[in-house]
Design a protein around this motif. Structure first.
Motif, PDB file in Angstrom:
ATOM      1  N   LEU A 125       0.839  -1.188   0.000  1.00 28.70           N
ATOM      2  CA  LEU A 125       0.000   0.000   0.000  1.00 28.70           C
ATOM      3  C   LEU A 125       0.887   1.257   0.000  1.00 28.70           C
ATOM      4  O   LEU A 125       0.609   2.230  -0.711  1.00 28.70           O
ATOM      5  N   GLY A 126       1.978   1.234   0.774  1.00 28.74           N
ATOM      6  CA  GLY A 126       2.923   2.353   0.834  1.00 28.74           C
ATOM      7  C   GLY A 126       3.539   2.626  -0.534  1.00 28.74           C
ATOM      8  O   GLY A 126       3.668   3.775  -0.959  1.00 28.74           O
ATOM      9  N   MET A 127       3.916   1.538  -1.248  1.00 30.00           N
ATOM     10  CA  MET A 127       4.502   1.691  -2.584  1.00 30.00           C
ATOM     11  C   MET A 127       3.497   2.319  -3.541  1.00 30.00           C
ATOM     12  O   MET A 127       3.836   3.166  -4.357  1.00 30.00           O
ATOM     13  N   LEU A 128       2.249   1.882  -3.458  1.00 31.00           N
ATOM     14  CA  LEU A 128       1.197   2.425  -4.306  1.00 31.00           C
ATOM     15  C   LEU A 128       1.017   3.923  -4.029  1.00 31.00           C
ATOM     16  O   LEU A 128       0.841   4.711  -4.951  1.00 31.00           O
ATOM     17  N   ASP A 129       1.052   4.277  -2.766  1.00 26.63           N
ATOM     18  CA  ASP A 129       0.927   5.689  -2.376  1.00 26.63           C
ATOM     19  C   ASP A 129       2.051   6.532  -2.996  1.00 26.63           C
ATOM     20  O   ASP A 129       1.795   7.619  -3.510  1.00 26.63           O
ATOM     21  N   GLU A 130       3.275   6.017  -2.923  1.00 26.61           N
ATOM     22  CA  GLU A 130       4.425   6.733  -3.488  1.00 26.61           C
ATOM     23  C   GLU A 130       4.258   6.944  -4.988  1.00 26.61           C
ATOM     24  O   GLU A 130       4.493   8.037  -5.516  1.00 26.61           O
ATOM     25  N   ARG A 131       3.846   5.844  -5.655  1.00 22.97           N
ATOM     26  CA  ARG A 131       3.638   5.943  -7.109  1.00 22.97           C
ATOM     27  C   ARG A 131       2.555   6.957  -7.425  1.00 22.97           C
ATOM     28  O   ARG A 131       2.674   7.737  -8.369  1.00 22.97           O
ATOM     29  N   LEU A 132       1.489   6.927  -6.615  1.00 22.43           N
ATOM     30  CA  LEU A 132       0.379   7.860  -6.811  1.00 22.43           C
ATOM     31  C   LEU A 132       0.868   9.306  -6.619  1.00 22.43           C
ATOM     32  O   LEU A 132       0.535  10.191  -7.416  1.00 22.43           O
ATOM     33  N   ASP A 133       1.707   9.523  -5.613  1.00 23.62           N
ATOM     34  CA  ASP A 133       2.280  10.863  -5.376  1.00 23.62           C
ATOM     35  C   ASP A 133       3.106  11.313  -6.580  1.00 23.62           C
ATOM     36  O   ASP A 133       3.013  12.464  -7.017  1.00 23.62           O
ATOM     37  N   ILE A 163       2.822  10.297  -9.691  1.00 21.72           N
ATOM     38  CA  ILE A 163       1.923  10.568 -10.815  1.00 21.72           C
ATOM     39  C   ILE A 163       1.220  11.905 -10.606  1.00 21.72           C
ATOM     40  O   ILE A 163       1.136  12.734 -11.519  1.00 21.72           O
ATOM     41  N   THR A 164       0.771  12.145  -9.381  1.00 22.28           N
ATOM     42  CA  THR A 164       0.088  13.400  -9.059  1.00 22.28           C
ATOM     43  C   THR A 164       1.031  14.579  -9.319  1.00 22.28           C
ATOM     44  O   THR A 164       0.616  15.593  -9.892  1.00 22.28           O
ATOM     45  N   GLY A 165       2.280  14.432  -8.930  1.00 21.39           N
ATOM     46  CA  GLY A 165       3.281  15.486  -9.172  1.00 21.39           C
ATOM     47  C   GLY A 165       3.425  15.773 -10.661  1.00 21.39           C
ATOM     48  O   GLY A 165       3.438  16.935 -11.087  1.00 21.39           O
ATOM     49  N   LYS A 166       3.509  14.686 -11.446  1.00 18.11           N
ATOM     50  CA  LYS A 166       3.635  14.854 -12.906  1.00 18.11           C
ATOM     51  C   LYS A 166       2.412  15.573 -13.459  1.00 18.11           C
ATOM     52  O   LYS A 166       2.532  16.485 -14.268  1.00 18.11           O
ATOM     53  N   VAL A 167       1.234  15.118 -13.027  1.00 19.36           N
ATOM     54  CA  VAL A 167      -0.007  15.724 -13.504  1.00 19.36           C
ATOM     55  C   VAL A 167      -0.027  17.218 -13.166  1.00 19.36           C
ATOM     56  O   VAL A 167      -0.386  18.045 -14.008  1.00 19.36           O
ATOM     57  N   ARG A 168       0.415  17.543 -11.907  1.00 19.46           N
ATOM     58  CA  ARG A 168       0.454  18.958 -11.515  1.00 19.46           C
ATOM     59  C   ARG A 168       1.385  19.757 -12.433  1.00 19.46           C
ATOM     60  O   ARG A 168       1.044  20.850 -12.854  1.00 19.46           O
ATOM     61  N   ARG A 169       2.563  19.177 -12.703  1.00 17.90           N
ATOM     62  CA  ARG A 169       3.535  19.880 -13.585  1.00 17.90           C
ATOM     63  C   ARG A 169       2.953  20.096 -14.977  1.00 17.90           C
ATOM     64  O   ARG A 169       3.027  21.179 -15.535  1.00 17.90           O
ATOM     65  N   VAL A 170       2.354  19.026 -15.523  1.00 22.77           N
ATOM     66  CA  VAL A 170       1.743  19.121 -16.860  1.00 22.77           C
ATOM     67  C   VAL A 170       0.608  20.138 -16.839  1.00 22.77           C
ATOM     68  O   VAL A 170       0.501  20.992 -17.721  1.00 22.77           O
ATOM     69  N   THR A 171      -0.218  20.086 -15.794  1.00 23.39           N
ATOM     70  CA  THR A 171      -1.331  21.026 -15.670  1.00 23.39           C
ATOM     71  C   THR A 171      -0.784  22.459 -15.637  1.00 23.39           C
ATOM     72  O   THR A 171      -1.312  23.350 -16.302  1.00 23.39           O
ATOM     73  N   GLY A 172       0.284  22.647 -14.875  1.00 20.88           N
ATOM     74  CA  GLY A 172       0.919  23.973 -14.800  1.00 20.88           C
ATOM     75  C   GLY A 172       1.377  24.443 -16.163  1.00 20.88           C
ATOM     76  O   GLY A 172       1.157  25.597 -16.553  1.00 20.88           O
ATOM     77  N   MET A 173       2.000  23.532 -16.932  1.00 21.02           N
ATOM     78  CA  MET A 173       2.479  23.884 -18.273  1.00 21.02           C
ATOM     79  C   MET A 173       1.315  24.219 -19.193  1.00 21.02           C
ATOM     80  O   MET A 173       1.368  25.173 -19.960  1.00 21.02           O
ATOM     81  N   VAL A 174       0.245  23.407 -19.097  1.00 22.85           N
ATOM     82  CA  VAL A 174      -0.943  23.644 -19.931  1.00 22.85           C
ATOM     83  C   VAL A 174      -1.557  24.995 -19.588  1.00 22.85           C
ATOM     84  O   VAL A 174      -1.910  25.773 -20.471  1.00 22.85           O
TER      85      VAL A 174
END
Length: 126
Positions: free
Chosen positions: A3-11, A13-24
């Motif tokens: 579950l901890g590993m999944l959380d890290e991966r989710l974080d 992905i969320t970071g990437k999405v935020r960066r992409v959203t910022g660029m968009v």
């Protein structure tokens, strides 16, 4: 643990999405785009000015070349006139020398058919 590993991966992905959203958002933000467009326009203007400047210089150069060509023609004409003047001068000098020779002969009484000023060798007047 899984579950901890999944959380890290989710974080991640969320970071990437935020960066992409910022660029968009940045891209869709009219001001940022306008700024880029203005920069491009400014560069275009500079380029246009440079091209116009170069074309103007080229025209000036052509004018200078034309002036040089006509100056060369003038110079050629002048040197012809100069040559002609020198020829005339030479003829005048030659004529003057010839005249002084003739006057000398006349004064010496050796020139036939001229009224004599010098004492005559021929007894025509007594």
């Amino acid at each position: 643990g899984q579950l901890g590993m999944l959380d890290e991966r989710l974080d991640g992905i969320t970071g990437k999405v935020r960066r992409v959203t910022g660029m968009v958002e940045k891209l869709s933000d009219g001001k940022w785009l306008d700024g880029k467009k203005a920069k491009v326009k400014e560069e275009d203007e500079k380029l246009k000015c440079a091209v116009e400047g170069a074309e103007k210089k080229q025209r000036e150069l052509k004018e200078i070349e034309a002036q040089l060509a006509s100056s060369a023609q003038e110079l050629s004409k002048m040197s012809q006139h100069e040559q002609h003047a020198e020829d005339c001068e030479k003829r005048v000098v030659d004529a003057a020398e010839e005249l002084s020779e003739v006057e000398g002969e006349r004064d010496a009484g050796t020139l036939p058919g001229c009224p004599l000023r010098a004492p005559s060798k021929h007894p025509t007047s007594s």
